[in-house]
Write a protein that holds these residues in place. Structure first.
Motif, PDB file in Angstrom:
ATOM      1  N   ASP A 120       0.949  -1.307   0.007  1.00  0.00           N
ATOM      2  CA  ASP A 120       0.004  -0.023   0.084  1.00  0.00           C
ATOM      3  C   ASP A 120       0.628   1.437  -0.029  1.00  0.00           C
ATOM      4  OD1 ASP A 120      -2.526  -1.381   0.058  1.00  0.00           O
ATOM      5  OD2 ASP A 120      -2.633  -1.295   2.104  1.00  0.00           O
ATOM      6  N   ALA A 124      -7.605  13.015  -1.576  1.00  0.00           N
ATOM      7  CA  ALA A 124      -7.201  11.956  -0.904  1.00  0.00           C
ATOM      8  C   ALA A 124      -9.514  11.526  -0.991  1.00  0.00           C
ATOM      9  CB  ALA A 124      -7.465  13.059   0.488  1.00  0.00           C
ATOM     10  N   THR A 154      -8.845   8.125  -2.520  1.00  0.00           N
ATOM     11  CA  THR A 154      -8.196   7.099  -2.176  1.00  0.00           C
ATOM     12  C   THR A 154      -8.535   5.892  -0.939  1.00  0.00           C
ATOM     13  OG1 THR A 154      -7.851   8.240   0.360  1.00  0.00           O
ATOM     14  CG2 THR A 154      -6.437   8.762  -1.450  1.00  0.00           C
ATOM     15  N   LYS A 196      -4.129   9.284  -6.405  1.00  0.00           N
ATOM     16  CA  LYS A 196      -6.209   9.123  -6.261  1.00  0.00           C
ATOM     17  C   LYS A 196      -5.715   7.183  -6.075  1.00  0.00           C
ATOM     18  CE  LYS A 196      -7.395  12.715  -8.417  1.00  0.00           C
ATOM     19  NZ  LYS A 196      -8.421  12.933  -9.986  1.00  0.00           N
ATOM     20  N   GLN A 197      -5.159   6.727  -5.942  1.00  0.00           N
ATOM     21  CA  GLN A 197      -4.476   5.236  -6.177  1.00  0.00           C
ATOM     22  C   GLN A 197      -4.059   4.925  -4.513  1.00  0.00           C
ATOM     23  OE1 GLN A 197      -6.257   3.309  -8.191  1.00  0.00           O
ATOM     24  NE2 GLN A 197      -7.209   5.158  -8.836  1.00  0.00           N
ATOM     25  N   ALA A 198      -3.297   5.657  -3.951  1.00  0.00           N
ATOM     26  CA  ALA A 198      -3.157   5.549  -2.266  1.00  0.00           C
ATOM     27  C   ALA A 198      -4.019   4.590  -1.531  1.00  0.00           C
ATOM     28  CB  ALA A 198      -1.686   6.790  -2.191  1.00  0.00           C
ATOM     29  N   TYR A 199      -3.003   4.472  -0.468  1.00  0.00           N
ATOM     30  CA  TYR A 199      -3.892   4.184   0.566  1.00  0.00           C
ATOM     31  C   TYR A 199      -4.853   5.569   1.206  1.00  0.00           C
ATOM     32  CZ  TYR A 199      -5.814   1.767   4.672  1.00  0.00           C
ATOM     33  OH  TYR A 199      -6.863   1.221   5.837  1.00  0.00           O
ATOM     34  N   CYS A 200      -4.019   6.226   1.321  1.00  0.00           N
ATOM     35  CA  CYS A 200      -4.145   7.796   2.166  1.00  0.00           C
ATOM     36  C   CYS A 200      -3.455   8.680   1.871  1.00  0.00           C
ATOM     37  CB  CYS A 200      -4.108   8.222   3.494  1.00  0.00           C
ATOM     38  SG  CYS A 200      -2.926   7.270   4.391  1.00  0.00           S
ATOM     39  N   VAL A 201      -3.831  10.249   1.796  1.00  0.00           N
ATOM     40  CA  VAL A 201      -2.735  11.531   2.024  1.00  0.00           C
ATOM     41  C   VAL A 201      -2.716  12.031   2.774  1.00  0.00           C
ATOM     42  CG1 VAL A 201      -3.157  13.419   0.572  1.00  0.00           C
ATOM     43  CG2 VAL A 201      -3.788  11.496  -0.578  1.00  0.00           C
TER      44      VAL A 201
END
Length: 157
Positions: free
Chosen positions: A24, A39, A42, A122-127
């Protein structure tokens, strides 16, 4: 306050970092980044904040508890400077020093073009938004694993 935890890490950030799995990604971004709108796309779906910190300080705090992935070529990435993709601004050099210190080895940043960075974020787990006012204080980190001492080296794959 908790023992052995960076006091910058609030409960929401700690919860997200703990909930992330191997592979992740977490984004740490500056105050200019469209953090709230990105975010929302996400996995977590909401923005996390470390408002009082600059990018390097936030990177130090996050990497004090988050192992970087050793199974990928680029577990640490930086947003490229528009028009000069090879430039490494001071804010990125400071963050690079924190990455290397946290890992105890050189882990050079890979670079990502600005719009590709937005898409990846935008594909991350979180910002996690910081109070960084300098531009290009935006990074992506891929979470690794912490193996038990007797675990096989390929157990996290």
């Amino acid at each position: 306050m908790l023992k052995n935890l960076d006091p910058l890490l609030n409960a929401d950030v700690l919860h997200a970092l703990r909930a992330m799995g191997h592979g992740d990604e977490v984004v740490i971004c500056d105050a200019n980044f469209p953090a709230d709108s990105v975010a929302r796309a996400t996995v977590l779906g909401k923005l996390l904040r470390l408002d009082g910190a600059d990018s390097a300080r936030a990177v130090r705090a996050v990497l004090s508890v988050l192992p970087l992935d050793t199974f990928v070529d680029a577990p640490a990435m930086r947003m490229e400077v528009v028009g000069d993709p090879h430039a490494i601004p001071v804010v990125q050099r400071e963050a690079q020093a924190e990455v290397n210190a946290a890992e105890g080895r050189d882990v050079p940043f890979a670079s990502i073009e600005r719009h590709a960075f937005y898409a990846r974020a935008k594909q991350a787990y979180c910002v996690i938004a910081t109070g960084e006012t300098r531009g290009y204080g935006c990074f992506v980190f891929t979470k690794g694993v912490i193996l038990a001492p007797d675990a096989p080296k390929d157990a996290g794959k």
